[in-house]
Motif scaffolding. Structure first.
Motif, PDB file in Angstrom:
ATOM      1  N   GLU A  62      61.299 -90.540 -40.638  1.00 47.03           N
ATOM      2  CA  GLU A  62      60.091 -89.740 -40.398  1.00 47.03           C
ATOM      3  C   GLU A  62      58.857 -90.638 -40.408  1.00 47.03           C
ATOM      4  OE1 GLU A  62      57.446 -86.194 -42.451  1.00 47.03           O
ATOM      5  OE2 GLU A  62      59.128 -87.038 -43.543  1.00 47.03           O
ATOM      6  N   ASP A 112      58.822 -92.732 -37.276  1.00 51.68           N
ATOM      7  CA  ASP A 112      58.538 -91.887 -36.126  1.00 51.68           C
ATOM      8  C   ASP A 112      57.059 -91.516 -36.065  1.00 51.68           C
ATOM      9  OD1 ASP A 112      59.031 -90.256 -33.902  1.00 51.68           O
ATOM     10  OD2 ASP A 112      59.606 -88.546 -35.133  1.00 51.68           O
ATOM     11  N   CYS A 113      56.539 -91.010 -37.146  1.00 51.26           N
ATOM     12  CA  CYS A 113      55.147 -90.559 -37.156  1.00 51.26           C
ATOM     13  C   CYS A 113      54.178 -91.718 -36.953  1.00 51.26           C
ATOM     14  CB  CYS A 113      54.833 -89.835 -38.458  1.00 51.26           C
ATOM     15  SG  CYS A 113      55.689 -88.267 -38.623  1.00 51.26           S
ATOM     16  N   ASP A 144      54.341 -93.175 -33.324  1.00 46.08           N
ATOM     17  CA  ASP A 144      53.778 -92.295 -32.304  1.00 46.08           C
ATOM     18  C   ASP A 144      52.275 -92.094 -32.456  1.00 46.08           C
ATOM     19  OD1 ASP A 144      56.202 -91.943 -31.071  1.00 46.08           O
ATOM     20  OD2 ASP A 144      56.564 -89.941 -31.869  1.00 46.08           O
ATOM     21  N   SER A 147      60.484 -93.610 -28.967  1.00 46.82           N
ATOM     22  CA  SER A 147      60.167 -92.384 -29.704  1.00 46.82           C
ATOM     23  C   SER A 147      61.305 -91.372 -29.566  1.00 46.82           C
ATOM     24  CB  SER A 147      58.859 -91.789 -29.169  1.00 46.82           C
ATOM     25  OG  SER A 147      58.554 -90.589 -29.829  1.00 46.82           O
ATOM     26  N   ARG A 148      61.853 -91.257 -28.382  1.00 44.95           N
ATOM     27  CA  ARG A 148      62.946 -90.313 -28.153  1.00 44.95           C
ATOM     28  C   ARG A 148      64.197 -90.715 -28.948  1.00 44.95           C
ATOM     29  NH1 ARG A 148      62.381 -85.882 -27.662  1.00 44.95           N
ATOM     30  NH2 ARG A 148      63.942 -85.703 -29.225  1.00 44.95           N
ATOM     31  N   THR A 170      64.304 -92.411 -31.717  1.00 45.92           N
ATOM     32  CA  THR A 170      64.026 -92.148 -33.126  1.00 45.92           C
ATOM     33  C   THR A 170      64.196 -90.667 -33.430  1.00 45.92           C
ATOM     34  OG1 THR A 170      62.480 -94.004 -33.173  1.00 45.92           O
ATOM     35  CG2 THR A 170      62.317 -92.424 -34.974  1.00 45.92           C
ATOM     36  N   LYS A 171      63.634 -89.837 -32.563  1.00 42.32           N
ATOM     37  CA  LYS A 171      63.744 -88.388 -32.763  1.00 42.32           C
ATOM     38  C   LYS A 171      65.197 -87.919 -32.653  1.00 42.32           C
ATOM     39  CE  LYS A 171      59.056 -87.225 -31.200  1.00 42.32           C
ATOM     40  NZ  LYS A 171      58.503 -88.080 -32.184  1.00 42.32           N
ATOM     41  N   ARG A 203      66.942 -88.932 -35.840  1.00 39.68           N
ATOM     42  CA  ARG A 203      66.448 -88.069 -36.916  1.00 39.68           C
ATOM     43  C   ARG A 203      67.043 -86.667 -36.799  1.00 39.68           C
ATOM     44  NH1 ARG A 203      60.616 -86.135 -38.449  1.00 39.68           N
ATOM     45  NH2 ARG A 203      61.018 -85.758 -40.635  1.00 39.68           N
ATOM     46  N   GLN A 204      67.191 -86.170 -35.582  1.00 36.76           N
ATOM     47  CA  GLN A 204      67.803 -84.859 -35.386  1.00 36.76           C
ATOM     48  C   GLN A 204      69.254 -84.872 -35.865  1.00 36.76           C
ATOM     49  OE1 GLN A 204      66.435 -82.029 -34.699  1.00 36.76           O
ATOM     50  NE2 GLN A 204      68.351 -80.906 -34.700  1.00 36.76           N
TER      51      GLN A 204
END
Length: 182
Positions: A45, A48-49, A52, A88-89, A91-92, A95-96
């Motif tokens: 997180e 990611d944050c 971005d 970013s994708r 990482t997301k 994380r998902q």
């Protein structure tokens, strides 16, 4: 060196440590160990944050300025700018996967590991390209006036609502290191 470049260098060094730690945890995961997914999710997180909201937009300002100044080869700057949304994708997506595990959904271990390794590999390649090609050109061609304009335009984290707590993430990082050591 300008303060923004110092900050970006520190960001890259921290990201390398996180990637090394994540790789160690994935190696153990591959062997059948179960890491603390909530801790990993919290660390991801932060990655990611911050990436971005601050890191990639700041780099994009630098790279855009170099392109606008006509510094060649412009593709040296265009490539990392195009990679930022993809990173970013990744990482997301990873994380998902972690969140799905935390909510006790059934996932193939291979899929979770593949998502993590894709993130690590792409991040490392991206860092190398920026550090070997793009950022040295920024140091060479940007003037003090350029750096001042970039600094004024660069995003900063809101200290109340948008700033991840660095102490909290340092504690998480230490806890993850302990998992790797045991």
């Amino acid at each position: 060196m300008h303060a923004i470049m110092t900050r970006l260098g520190q960001d890259h060094a921290r990201l390398r440590r996180v990637l090394d730690l994540l790789e160690s945890l994935l190696d153990r995961f591959h062997e059948g160990d179960e890491p603390d997914y909530a801790l990993i999710d919290a660390l991801i997180e932060y990655m990611d944050c911050y990436a971005d909201i601050v890191h990639h937009p700041t780099e994009d300002l630098i790279f855009r300025r170099l392109i606008d100044k006509g510094v060649e080869p412009s593709e040296v700057f265009g490539i990392p700018m195009r990679q930022h949304p993809g990173l970013s994708r990744l990482t997301k997506d990873f994380r998902q996967s972690l969140r799905m595990i935390l909510s006790e959904e059934v996932l193939l271990r291979e899929d979770v590991e593949a998502a993590g390794r894709a993130l690590i590999g792409n991040q490392r390649g991206h860092l190398i390209q920026e550090e070997r090609e793009a950022l040295p050109l920024a140091l060479k061609y940007l003037t003090e006036a350029d750096w001042i304009e970039i600094e004024l335009a660069a995003p900063t984290l809101d200290p109340v609502f948008g700033a991840p707590d660095p102490r909290h993430f340092r504690v998480l990082y230490r806890q993850l290191i302990e998992q790797v050591r045991h």
